[in-house]
Scaffold this active site. Sequence first.
Site, mmCIF file in Angstrom:
data_model
loop_
_atom_site.group_PDB
_atom_site.id
_atom_site.type_symbol
_atom_site.label_atom_id
_atom_site.label_comp_id
_atom_site.label_asym_id
_atom_site.label_seq_id
_atom_site.Cartn_x
_atom_site.Cartn_y
_atom_site.Cartn_z
ATOM 1 N N ASP A 94 19.091 56.341 38.689
ATOM 2 C CA ASP A 94 19.969 56.852 39.748
ATOM 3 C C ASP A 94 19.858 56.065 41.052
ATOM 4 O O ASP A 94 20.588 56.344 42.011
ATOM 5 C CB ASP A 94 19.769 58.359 39.995
ATOM 6 C CG ASP A 94 18.317 58.778 40.010
ATOM 7 O OD1 ASP A 94 17.440 57.898 40.007
ATOM 8 O OD2 ASP A 94 18.049 59.994 40.028
ATOM 9 N N HIS A 149 10.297 66.132 38.100
ATOM 10 C CA HIS A 149 10.220 67.111 39.199
ATOM 11 C C HIS A 149 9.539 68.420 38.803
ATOM 12 O O HIS A 149 9.091 69.152 39.684
ATOM 13 C CB HIS A 149 11.616 67.448 39.718
ATOM 14 C CG HIS A 149 12.320 66.303 40.376
ATOM 15 N ND1 HIS A 149 11.772 65.608 41.432
ATOM 16 C CD2 HIS A 149 13.520 65.713 40.118
ATOM 17 C CE1 HIS A 149 12.621 64.654 41.810
ATOM 18 N NE2 HIS A 149 13.688 64.697 41.026
HETATM 19 ZN ZN LIG Z 1 16.459 61.153 40.270
#
Ligand SMILES: [Zn+2]
Length: 385
Positions: free
Chosen positions: A256, A132
């Site tokens: 995740d 990110h």
């Molecule tokens: Zn993630």
Amino acid sequence: MGAPSLTVYWDERFREYDLGPEHPFSERSRALAARLLALQDGSESSGAIEWVRTVGAASRAELETFHRPEYLDFVERASAFDEPILLDMGDTPSFRGCFEAAGRIVEGAIRGIDRAWESSHPAFHPAGGLHHARPERASGFCIFNDVAVAVGRAVRAGRRVAYLDIDAHHGDGVMYGFYDSGRVLDIDFHQDGRTIFPGTGAASETGRGDGAGSKVNVPLPPASGDEALLPIFRRLVPPLLRSFRPDVIVLQHGVDGHIGDGLARLQYTPGAYAEIDRALLALARELADGRMLVTGGGGYRARAVSRVLARTGLLLAGGDPPPDDAALPEGWRTEYRETIGERAPSTWADTEVVEPSRWHAEDEERLIAELERGLGMRFPAVRSS
Ligand SMILES: [Zn+2]
């Protein structure tokens, strides 16, 4: 003892990337993955894995290939203080030594992509995958973007990079970092951005300029599992990779999307990860002379992250991972209890309760049709074997 078939980067100092005791992101579960992989490698397929246990921190010049100097100055100043400050709008605190800790994770990805290139076998960096981070800021627990630095390094060396991202969250830092580049094919499977951070990754985002048609986003609604992920993966990924002809493949292997994750709401099983790992290893051998960098990523349930990433390492090393019901080593289970503070799993995979999926064949056709329009390619259905 034959030549190693996988290089794994695990320096215990990767654990210094620690956003605090209450923070969901922790390298502890990746440390347990590396430990389980090492135990299994030692007992089963000795010599298949080359371990790199000492990794320095990336240089300022290496970090500047993706990050802005002013942002690096800001992190460096924050890194000198015990008192955390927020490095982004909310989720990514600083900590003393964060500049070096984040830089060490970047260096793991740099060393990994170089090693994959020279050895023609995969490199595995379970602590990495901080997809990110943006050039000018931290984002979503990611201070520096190790995968973007590694992708950029390969691009500057004149290589074509296929970047795949199976983290539950859209890999926005990497995709926008190379949005204009036709040398980076970016394929990203994630939970629909309308339902989760960072909100991006719509199927309509397909690249710009030279990069037009080289960015492929597959948003999946909450509660989607293997029944959504795998048929689209089989239909899209082999033809996209074969037509792009990558020199090297980079896989951000966030866990995740696993069923029961603490932050995301997808329902992938260990079997789906194993199928993807096998398929990409085969494609790397077919198209890129075996050159592949696999990193970790998100994952907020230690029992899933530790076992899935250990199994990925075994598969990448060319071995057959243990069956789901095989017992885990007692010594590892003790370490797990001591590290995580909860009961350790006893076998390689659990029987999970899957909630009903809302994904239907029409959803697949609608998404494929949108991608076909945006990318100017056809993706015929794949007959299941
Ligand atoms: Zn993630």
